[in-house]
Design a protein around this motif. Structure first.
Motif, PDB file in Angstrom:
ATOM      1  N   ALA A  12       2.882 -16.653  15.895  1.00 49.29           N
ATOM      2  CA  ALA A  12       2.711 -16.193  17.279  1.00 49.29           C
ATOM      3  C   ALA A  12       3.713 -15.111  17.615  1.00 49.29           C
ATOM      4  CB  ALA A  12       2.865 -17.372  18.246  1.00 49.29           C
ATOM      5  N   VAL A  13       4.957 -15.242  17.201  1.00 40.94           N
ATOM      6  CA  VAL A  13       5.993 -14.240  17.461  1.00 40.94           C
ATOM      7  C   VAL A  13       6.350 -13.593  16.128  1.00 40.94           C
ATOM      8  CG1 VAL A  13       8.296 -13.823  18.368  1.00 40.94           C
ATOM      9  CG2 VAL A  13       6.866 -15.622  19.377  1.00 40.94           C
ATOM     10  N   GLU A  14       5.976 -12.313  15.968  1.00 40.39           N
ATOM     11  CA  GLU A  14       6.201 -11.615  14.699  1.00 40.39           C
ATOM     12  C   GLU A  14       7.560 -10.942  14.722  1.00 40.39           C
ATOM     13  OE1 GLU A  14       3.993 -11.358  11.884  1.00 40.39           O
ATOM     14  OE2 GLU A  14       6.000 -10.856  11.228  1.00 40.39           O
ATOM     15  N   THR A  15       8.411 -11.314  13.770  1.00 43.30           N
ATOM     16  CA  THR A  15       9.748 -10.725  13.728  1.00 43.30           C
ATOM     17  C   THR A  15       9.959  -9.857  12.502  1.00 43.30           C
ATOM     18  OG1 THR A  15      10.577 -12.713  12.629  1.00 43.30           O
ATOM     19  CG2 THR A  15      10.735 -12.627  15.032  1.00 43.30           C
ATOM     20  N   ASP A  16       9.066  -9.950  11.525  1.00 42.72           N
ATOM     21  CA  ASP A  16       9.266  -9.201  10.291  1.00 42.72           C
ATOM     22  C   ASP A  16       8.824  -7.761  10.488  1.00 42.72           C
ATOM     23  OD1 ASP A  16       8.003  -9.458   6.888  1.00 42.72           O
ATOM     24  OD2 ASP A  16       9.741  -8.453   7.717  1.00 42.72           O
ATOM     25  N   ARG A  17       9.714  -6.791  10.240  1.00 41.08           N
ATOM     26  CA  ARG A  17       9.403  -5.382  10.449  1.00 41.08           C
ATOM     27  C   ARG A  17       8.285  -4.912   9.523  1.00 41.08           C
ATOM     28  NH1 ARG A  17      14.143  -1.172   9.510  1.00 41.08           N
ATOM     29  NH2 ARG A  17      15.177  -2.581  10.952  1.00 41.08           N
ATOM     30  N   VAL A  18       8.277  -5.372   8.281  1.00 37.18           N
ATOM     31  CA  VAL A  18       7.258  -4.948   7.334  1.00 37.18           C
ATOM     32  C   VAL A  18       5.885  -5.442   7.755  1.00 37.18           C
ATOM     33  CG1 VAL A  18       6.533  -5.035   4.930  1.00 37.18           C
ATOM     34  CG2 VAL A  18       8.953  -4.901   5.489  1.00 37.18           C
ATOM     35  N   SER A  19       5.799  -6.643   8.319  1.00 37.98           N
ATOM     36  CA  SER A  19       4.517  -7.160   8.773  1.00 37.98           C
ATOM     37  C   SER A  19       3.982  -6.346   9.932  1.00 37.98           C
ATOM     38  CB  SER A  19       4.671  -8.631   9.194  1.00 37.98           C
ATOM     39  OG  SER A  19       5.094  -9.411   8.105  1.00 37.98           O
ATOM     40  N   ARG A  20       4.871  -5.886  10.817  1.00 40.63           N
ATOM     41  CA  ARG A  20       4.417  -5.055  11.929  1.00 40.63           C
ATOM     42  C   ARG A  20       3.854  -3.735  11.416  1.00 40.63           C
ATOM     43  NH1 ARG A  20       9.347  -6.670  14.342  1.00 40.63           N
ATOM     44  NH2 ARG A  20      10.212  -4.575  14.058  1.00 40.63           N
ATOM     45  N   ILE A  21       4.514  -3.165  10.413  1.00 45.92           N
ATOM     46  CA  ILE A  21       4.003  -1.926   9.824  1.00 45.92           C
ATOM     47  C   ILE A  21       2.622  -2.156   9.224  1.00 45.92           C
ATOM     48  CG2 ILE A  21       4.395  -0.218   8.001  1.00 45.92           C
ATOM     49  CD1 ILE A  21       7.367  -0.596   8.420  1.00 45.92           C
ATOM     50  N   SER A  22       2.436  -3.307   8.567  1.00 49.80           N
ATOM     51  CA  SER A  22       1.141  -3.618   7.961  1.00 49.80           C
ATOM     52  C   SER A  22       0.041  -3.668   9.001  1.00 49.80           C
ATOM     53  CB  SER A  22       1.231  -4.960   7.217  1.00 49.80           C
ATOM     54  OG  SER A  22      -0.011  -5.322   6.696  1.00 49.80           O
ATOM     55  N   GLU A  23       0.329  -4.284  10.166  1.00 49.41           N
ATOM     56  CA  GLU A  23      -0.682  -4.372  11.213  1.00 49.41           C
ATOM     57  C   GLU A  23      -1.050  -2.989  11.742  1.00 49.41           C
ATOM     58  OE1 GLU A  23       0.816  -6.956  14.195  1.00 49.41           O
ATOM     59  OE2 GLU A  23       0.820  -8.729  12.914  1.00 49.41           O
ATOM     60  N   VAL A  24      -0.037  -2.117  11.932  1.00 48.80           N
ATOM     61  CA  VAL A  24      -0.305  -0.774  12.440  1.00 48.80           C
ATOM     62  C   VAL A  24      -1.163   0.005  11.457  1.00 48.80           C
ATOM     63  CG1 VAL A  24       0.749   1.437  13.050  1.00 48.80           C
ATOM     64  CG2 VAL A  24       1.784  -0.703  13.833  1.00 48.80           C
ATOM     65  N   THR A  58       0.841  -1.190   0.000  1.00 53.22           N
ATOM     66  CA  THR A  58       0.000   0.000   0.000  1.00 53.22           C
ATOM     67  C   THR A  58       0.882   1.248   0.000  1.00 53.22           C
ATOM     68  OG1 THR A  58      -0.101   0.021   2.410  1.00 53.22           O
ATOM     69  CG2 THR A  58      -1.817  -1.198   1.259  1.00 53.22           C
ATOM     70  N   ILE A  59       0.290   2.376  -0.401  1.00 52.31           N
ATOM     71  CA  ILE A  59       1.047   3.622  -0.503  1.00 52.31           C
ATOM     72  C   ILE A  59       1.531   4.077   0.870  1.00 52.31           C
ATOM     73  CG2 ILE A  59      -1.058   5.013  -0.340  1.00 52.31           C
ATOM     74  CD1 ILE A  59       2.064   5.854  -2.416  1.00 52.31           C
ATOM     75  N   THR A  60       0.745   3.852   1.910  1.00 53.98           N
ATOM     76  CA  THR A  60       1.157   4.265   3.253  1.00 53.98           C
ATOM     77  C   THR A  60       2.330   3.432   3.759  1.00 53.98           C
ATOM     78  OG1 THR A  60      -0.674   2.880   4.018  1.00 53.98           O
ATOM     79  CG2 THR A  60      -1.020   5.245   4.038  1.00 53.98           C
ATOM     80  N   MET A  61       2.357   2.148   3.411  1.00 60.57           N
ATOM     81  CA  MET A  61       3.480   1.305   3.805  1.00 60.57           C
ATOM     82  C   MET A  61       4.757   1.717   3.074  1.00 60.57           C
ATOM     83  SD  MET A  61       1.748  -2.471   4.095  1.00 60.57           S
ATOM     84  CE  MET A  61       3.305  -3.210   4.517  1.00 60.57           C
ATOM     85  N   ILE A  62       4.624   2.052   1.783  1.00 58.73           N
ATOM     86  CA  ILE A  62       5.797   2.496   1.022  1.00 58.73           C
ATOM     87  C   ILE A  62       6.360   3.774   1.627  1.00 58.73           C
ATOM     88  CG2 ILE A  62       6.573   3.392  -1.209  1.00 58.73           C
ATOM     89  CD1 ILE A  62       6.217   0.415  -1.250  1.00 58.73           C
ATOM     90  N   GLU A  63       5.485   4.711   2.008  1.00 53.21           N
ATOM     91  CA  GLU A  63       5.962   5.961   2.607  1.00 53.21           C
ATOM     92  C   GLU A  63       6.655   5.696   3.941  1.00 53.21           C
ATOM     93  OE1 GLU A  63       2.527   8.442   2.784  1.00 53.21           O
ATOM     94  OE2 GLU A  63       2.735   9.137   0.711  1.00 53.21           O
ATOM     95  N   ARG A  64       6.123   4.766   4.728  1.00 51.43           N
ATOM     96  CA  ARG A  64       6.769   4.416   5.990  1.00 51.43           C
ATOM     97  C   ARG A  64       8.168   3.846   5.755  1.00 51.43           C
ATOM     98  NH1 ARG A  64       3.702   3.282  10.659  1.00 51.43           N
ATOM     99  NH2 ARG A  64       2.193   4.966  10.923  1.00 51.43           N
TER     100      ARG A  64
END
Length: 357
Positions: free
Chosen positions: A263-275, A131-137
């Motif tokens: 259960a344990v999320e380590t991927d930084r991009v996935s955390r951004i997606s959840e936020v 998404t555009i917001t994820m790319i900007e982040r």
């Protein structure tokens, strides 16, 4: 009677103007323009010179209202026609903008670069665009800064290289059709294996065989050269091939929600997606309340109602500028979706040369 007498000043003082400055033959020449109109003129959106210039006059100092000397104009430009000189200064001069205007321009260019990056990249695991917001982040995380002296496309290609070094992101493949005679098809197959092409379909038309496949954008030029040896040709079908439904941001978000999360999320991009998903849900809940009782204005170029405080931002958008050009040419306005499709098609035709990096 006042003790102090204010003598009239023989100067025409101009305020709230955008100044375009040009130095030539050791002299400084300036023209006074309306704010936010110079860039529209240079991008050929605005074509009426009277809508850009506050006056058809050349100054040596706009802020003090000092006119340029006629001898200096004749020496520098070869003419004393102020309108012709204003046109040259508009095209070649340096635009003097305030801090807020510069901030708005850089913010708009940052969003434009992020949009180009979103169109040209995919997630290698899902083969769908971010998404555009994820790319900007992600661009903020790599500390990307906009360079106003470079085009958005040049900077987007540099950003893609930088993002691929830190995040799971890669260039979207090109979808092309290779065509060759049946007698040369064996040589074409060897080259497809060499290029690691992903074959989608294969068709035969008499003595001609065509193969639709996806390749890396960086090898397009070499493919065209090597296919000449087997009497073949290349036809680009899509400059950005995504998974089915990948061009829709909503479908992408739905697909991300349906995937199982560890259960344990380590991927930084996935955390951004959840936020970003949580923020979008909260915004959707707040918007109906915020939208009540707001005054709206009608944009005659786009034929839509726009909230009063958002009207200026709407007039700066690419949608409004595109419809403004159509309005000048006597054409009917397009909806935002139709406008994006038309601009995407026009941009993709000019964009193939940018894939050589």
């Amino acid at each position: 009677m006042s003790r102090t007498l204010v003598q009239p000043v023989g100067q025409k003082r101009l305020t709230n103007v955008a100044v375009v400055r040009l130095r030539k033959h050791g002299h400084r020449f300036e023209i006074a323009c309306f704010p936010n109109k110079v860039l529209s003129w240079r991008s050929h959106v605005e074509k009426d010179l009277d809508e850009v210039l506050q006056s058809h006059t050349v100054y040596s100092n706009v802020s003090k209202g000092v006119l340029a000397n006629s001898k200096d104009l004749l020496k520098a430009f070869g003419t004393e026609d102020h309108t012709k000189i204003c046109l040259e200064i508009l095209d070649k001069g340096e635009l003097q903008v305030s801090g807020k205007e510069r901030e708005v321009q850089l913010s708009a260019q940052f969003h434009e670069i992020a949009t180009i990056v979103m169109d040209k990249t995919i997630n290698p695991d899902t083969r769908r665009p971010y998404t555009i917001t994820m790319i900007e982040r992600l661009m903020h995380e790599v500390h990307f800064a906009v360079d106003p002296n470079l085009t958005s496309k040049e900077q987007a290609l540099r950003v893609i290289k930088k993002l691929t070094e830190h995040f799971p992101i890669k260039r979207a493949p090109l979808r092309v059709r290779f065509t060759a005679p049946n007698s040369k098809f064996a040589s074409l197959t060897e080259k497809l294996d060499e290029w690691n092409a992903n074959v989608i379909s294969k068709d035969e038309f008499g003595s001609i065989t065509s193969v639709v496949c996806e390749i890396e954008p960086s090898i397009l030029r070499s493919c065209e050269e090597k296919l000449k040896g087997v009497q073949g040709r290349v036809e680009v079908l899509s400059v950005s091939a995504h998974a089915e439904g990948g061009s829709s941001v909503d479908q992408y978000d739905d697909a991300e929600e349906s995937q199982s999360v560890p259960a344990v999320e380590t991927d930084r991009v996935s955390r951004i997606s959840e936020v970003m998903q949580k923020q979008s849900i909260s915004c959707e809940m707040e918007n109906p309340v915020q939208g009540q009782g707001k005054q709206q204005r009608r944009c005659k170029e786009c034929d839509v109602l726009v909230e009063d405080k958002l009207y200026r931002e709407h007039c700066k958008s690419g949608w409004h500028k595109h419809n403004y050009t159509r309005h000048k040419n006597g054409l009917a306005p397009l909806s935002q979706e139709e406008c994006l499709v038309e601009m995407e098609l026009a941009d993709s035709k000019r964009d193939l040369k940018d894939y050589d990096f």
